[in-house]
Write an enzyme that holds these catalytic residues in place. Structure first.
Site, PDB file in Angstrom:
ATOM      1  N   THR A  40     -27.175 -18.151  16.656  1.00 50.55           N
ATOM      2  CA  THR A  40     -26.281 -16.995  16.791  1.00 50.55           C
ATOM      3  C   THR A  40     -25.149 -17.401  17.732  1.00 50.55           C
ATOM      4  O   THR A  40     -25.183 -18.494  18.293  1.00 50.55           O
ATOM      5  CB  THR A  40     -26.990 -15.799  17.458  1.00 50.55           C
ATOM      6  OG1 THR A  40     -27.383 -16.203  18.779  1.00 50.55           O
ATOM      7  CG2 THR A  40     -28.194 -15.326  16.665  1.00 50.55           C
ATOM      8  N   ASP A  72     -11.397 -15.166  28.771  1.00 49.25           N
ATOM      9  CA  ASP A  72     -10.897 -13.813  28.561  1.00 49.25           C
ATOM     10  C   ASP A  72     -11.128 -12.998  29.826  1.00 49.25           C
ATOM     11  O   ASP A  72     -12.009 -13.330  30.615  1.00 49.25           O
ATOM     12  CB  ASP A  72     -11.658 -13.173  27.386  1.00 49.25           C
ATOM     13  CG  ASP A  72     -10.790 -12.174  26.635  1.00 49.25           C
ATOM     14  OD1 ASP A  72      -9.748 -11.754  27.171  1.00 49.25           O
ATOM     15  OD2 ASP A  72     -11.163 -11.813  25.506  1.00 49.25           O
ATOM     16  N   ASN A 118      -4.928 -15.560  24.024  1.00 50.12           N
ATOM     17  CA  ASN A 118      -4.918 -14.193  24.553  1.00 50.12           C
ATOM     18  C   ASN A 118      -4.164 -14.243  25.887  1.00 50.12           C
ATOM     19  O   ASN A 118      -3.686 -15.307  26.307  1.00 50.12           O
ATOM     20  CB  ASN A 118      -6.343 -13.623  24.675  1.00 50.12           C
ATOM     21  CG  ASN A 118      -7.245 -14.444  25.582  1.00 50.12           C
ATOM     22  OD1 ASN A 118      -6.785 -15.060  26.558  1.00 50.12           O
ATOM     23  ND2 ASN A 118      -8.526 -14.481  25.264  1.00 50.12           N
ATOM     24  N   ASP A 139     -11.330 -15.527  16.390  1.00 51.85           N
ATOM     25  CA  ASP A 139     -11.367 -16.507  15.306  1.00 51.85           C
ATOM     26  C   ASP A 139     -10.847 -15.897  14.008  1.00 51.85           C
ATOM     27  O   ASP A 139     -10.135 -16.546  13.227  1.00 51.85           O
ATOM     28  CB  ASP A 139     -12.803 -17.009  15.100  1.00 51.85           C
ATOM     29  CG  ASP A 139     -13.396 -17.535  16.398  1.00 51.85           C
ATOM     30  OD1 ASP A 139     -12.638 -18.104  17.197  1.00 51.85           O
ATOM     31  OD2 ASP A 139     -14.610 -17.366  16.616  1.00 51.85           O
TER      32      ASP A 139
HETATM   33  P1  ATP Z   1      -9.075 -15.806  21.687  1.00 46.99           P
HETATM   34  O1  ATP Z   1     -10.063 -15.766  22.798  1.00 46.99           O
HETATM   35  O2  ATP Z   1      -9.727 -16.255  20.422  1.00 46.99           O
HETATM   36  O3  ATP Z   1      -7.853 -16.575  21.995  1.00 46.99           O
HETATM   37  P2  ATP Z   1      -8.719 -12.910  22.001  1.00 46.99           P
HETATM   38  O4  ATP Z   1      -9.407 -12.854  23.288  1.00 46.99           O
HETATM   39  O5  ATP Z   1      -7.412 -12.225  21.936  1.00 46.99           O
HETATM   40  O6  ATP Z   1      -8.506 -14.335  21.377  1.00 46.99           O
HETATM   41  P3  ATP Z   1     -10.083 -10.772  20.869  1.00 46.99           P
HETATM   42  O7  ATP Z   1     -10.125 -10.149  22.206  1.00 46.99           O
HETATM   43  O8  ATP Z   1     -11.303 -10.883  20.089  1.00 46.99           O
HETATM   44  O9  ATP Z   1      -9.591 -12.249  20.907  1.00 46.99           O
HETATM   45  O10 ATP Z   1      -8.945 -10.005  20.049  1.00 46.99           O
HETATM   46  C1  ATP Z   1      -8.490 -10.415  18.787  1.00 46.99           C
HETATM   47  C2  ATP Z   1      -8.104  -9.208  17.971  1.00 46.99           C
HETATM   48  O11 ATP Z   1      -9.271  -8.465  17.654  1.00 46.99           O
HETATM   49  C3  ATP Z   1      -7.172  -8.226  18.674  1.00 46.99           C
HETATM   50  O12 ATP Z   1      -5.826  -8.526  18.400  1.00 46.99           O
HETATM   51  C4  ATP Z   1      -7.587  -6.896  18.050  1.00 46.99           C
HETATM   52  O13 ATP Z   1      -6.866  -6.705  16.861  1.00 46.99           O
HETATM   53  C5  ATP Z   1      -9.047  -7.072  17.692  1.00 46.99           C
HETATM   54  N1  ATP Z   1      -9.959  -6.473  18.689  1.00 46.99           N
HETATM   55  C6  ATP Z   1     -10.788  -7.139  19.512  1.00 46.99           C
HETATM   56  N2  ATP Z   1     -11.481  -6.290  20.301  1.00 46.99           N
HETATM   57  C7  ATP Z   1     -11.079  -5.051  19.977  1.00 46.99           C
HETATM   58  C8  ATP Z   1     -11.409  -3.725  20.440  1.00 46.99           C
HETATM   59  N3  ATP Z   1     -12.305  -3.514  21.412  1.00 46.99           N
HETATM   60  N4  ATP Z   1     -10.775  -2.671  19.862  1.00 46.99           N
HETATM   61  C9  ATP Z   1      -9.880  -2.862  18.896  1.00 46.99           C
HETATM   62  N5  ATP Z   1      -9.522  -4.067  18.422  1.00 46.99           N
HETATM   63  C10 ATP Z   1     -10.111  -5.158  18.928  1.00 46.99           C
HETATM   64  N1  PLP Z   2     -18.051 -19.911  18.789  1.00 46.37           N
HETATM   65  C1  PLP Z   2     -19.213 -19.629  19.398  1.00 46.37           C
HETATM   66  C2  PLP Z   2     -20.416 -20.503  19.208  1.00 46.37           C
HETATM   67  C3  PLP Z   2     -19.281 -18.519  20.220  1.00 46.37           C
HETATM   68  O1  PLP Z   2     -20.438 -18.252  20.830  1.00 46.37           O
HETATM   69  C4  PLP Z   2     -18.135 -17.698  20.381  1.00 46.37           C
HETATM   70  C5  PLP Z   2     -18.199 -16.534  21.259  1.00 46.37           C
HETATM   71  O2  PLP Z   2     -19.239 -16.214  21.796  1.00 46.37           O
HETATM   72  C6  PLP Z   2     -16.964 -18.021  19.718  1.00 46.37           C
HETATM   73  C7  PLP Z   2     -16.963 -19.149  18.931  1.00 46.37           C
HETATM   74  C8  PLP Z   2     -15.643 -17.251  19.839  1.00 46.37           C
HETATM   75  O3  PLP Z   2     -15.629 -15.911  19.558  1.00 46.37           O
HETATM   76  P1  PLP Z   2     -14.267 -15.053  19.649  1.00 46.37           P
HETATM   77  O4  PLP Z   2     -13.589 -15.149  18.308  1.00 46.37           O
HETATM   78  O5  PLP Z   2     -14.698 -13.673  19.962  1.00 46.37           O
HETATM   79  O6  PLP Z   2     -13.362 -15.606  20.723  1.00 46.37           O
HETATM   80 MG    MG Z   3     -10.119 -10.957  24.091  1.00 40.50          MG
HETATM   81 MG    MG Z   4     -11.741 -16.263  21.061  1.00 40.09          MG
END
Ligand code: ATP
Ligand code: PLP
Ligand code: MG
Ligand code: MG
Length: 295
Positions: free
Chosen positions: A45, A118, A146, A219
């Site tokens: 997972t 994050d 992000n 992703d």
């Molecule tokens: P990464 O770590 O991969 O660079 P990230 O931290 O921005 O990216 P997420 O926080 O998963 O990745 O956000 C990606 C997208 O997922 C956001 O632009 C939004 O559209 C959606 N998203 C994630 N979490 C939420 C939430 N709690 N509510 C609404 N939309 C969400």
């Molecule tokens: N790949 C693995 C194995 C992970 O455990 C995670 C987050 O826990 C991710 C990728 C990245 O996830 P996200 O798209 O929410 O940044």
């Molecule tokens: Mg995020």
């Molecule tokens: Mg990510």
């Protein structure tokens, strides 16, 4: 065939659930991309669960897979996509692969999600930062950090929209033509802001926030952005709108179904697994529900 875009995606694999390649490959395929995937890890997972089981691909094993592709002359790609990486060595390997793929196709499009952390916290070893900052990001065509990752790469702090634009400018200066902040905390309790920038034009989109932390959405964001950037012929506004609208449908559906089983409190990782396949029709035909505005 020559008209079908071809992606090489190097990301995690999970047996159960949706992060990494499990989150990115299906949407890309549904949107008409040939996807070749290399799994950097095979875990039962994602790592937000209580028990983490599985194995990581060794650098030599990654080399061997690439060699096999090259030897069989199936290493022509239009797009290269990378995400979560845990060691500087594996990132350096990705750079070698990128250079090789660019020899085969000088127009290769590299979409890099510089996954480091994050909400003010790094969740990969800190020595990966200089490699992203000085080696990988300069080679990328599109980056999707992000807020926290954008701050790490530039060494600048983002407290308002003006800061965000300065950071985006600094990121462009490093190399990438297209910079997308997949999420920032510049909104309020009710929404987060994403910003996309290319060729001196920036678009902002306000994303309604759901009261849950999803995994695999970053992703999914990178794969959808790659797909729509190509399919719209680099229309930044439409790419951002299609990407965010698709994500909204998937996270909302996931949230609502989870709440049926767990009406209050923190939703367990198991119930937060993204409902990607159930929303196949929306991935194919996103209904634009939120519009992006020019900055
Ligand atoms: P990464 O770590 O991969 O660079 P990230 O931290 O921005 O990216 P997420 O926080 O998963 O990745 O956000 C990606 C997208 O997922 C956001 O632009 C939004 O559209 C959606 N998203 C994630 N979490 C939420 C939430 N709690 N509510 C609404 N939309 C969400
Ligand atoms: N790949 C693995 C194995 C992970 O455990 C995670 C987050 O826990 C991710 C990728 C990245 O996830 P996200 O798209 O929410 O940044
Ligand atoms: Mg995020
Ligand atoms: Mg990510």
């Amino acid at each position: 065939s020559s008209d079908t875009p071809r992606v090489l995606s190097i990301q995690s694999h999970v047996v159960h659930g949706y992060v990494g390649n499990k989150s990115a490959v299906f949407p890309l395929q549904v949107l008409g991309f040939e996807v070749d995937s290399i799994n950097t890890v095979q875990f039962s997972t994602h790592t937000g669960y209580k028990h983490i089981k599985g194995t990581s691909l060794k650098n030599e094993e990654l080399d061997e897979l690439i060699d096999g592709l090259t030897m069989n002359d199936v290493d022509y790609y239009t797009h290269f996509l990378t995400g979560y990486s845990r060691s500087p060595d594996s990132l350096k390997k990705i750079v070698e692969i990128l250079k090789k793929l660019k020899e085969k196709n000088p127009n290769l499009n590299y979409v890099c999600d510089p996954v480091m952390g994050d909400n003010g916290r790094m969740y990969v070893p800190e020595d990966i930062l200089p490699v992203y900052r000085d080696v990988v990001v300069p080679l990328a065509d599109v980056i999707t950090p992000n807020q926290f990752e954008a701050e790490l790469i530039t060494g600048l702090k983002m407290n308002n929209l003006e800061d965000a634009l300065k950071i985006i400018e600094a990121l462009h200066k490093k190399g990438p033509k297209t910079v997308v902040l997949s999420s920032t905390e510049l909104g309020d309790e009710t929404y987060m802001i994403a910003i996309a920038s290319t060729g001196g034009v920036q678009y902002q989109i306000n994303i309604p926030k759901l009261d849950a932390a999803f995994t695999g959405t970053g992703d999914l964001f990178a794969s959808l952005f790659l797909a729509w950037w190509h399919k719209t012929n680099n229309d930044l506004k439409l790419t951002l709108e299609n990407t965010i609208s698709t994500l909204q449908i998937i996270v909302k559906d996931t949230y609502e179904k989870a709440r049926v089983h767990q009406p209050t409190g923190k939703i367990s990782p198991k119930l937060r697994e993204l409902r990607i396949i159930q929303n196949k029709n929306f991935i194919e035909n996103p209904k634009v529900t939120i519009v992006a505005t020019k900055l």
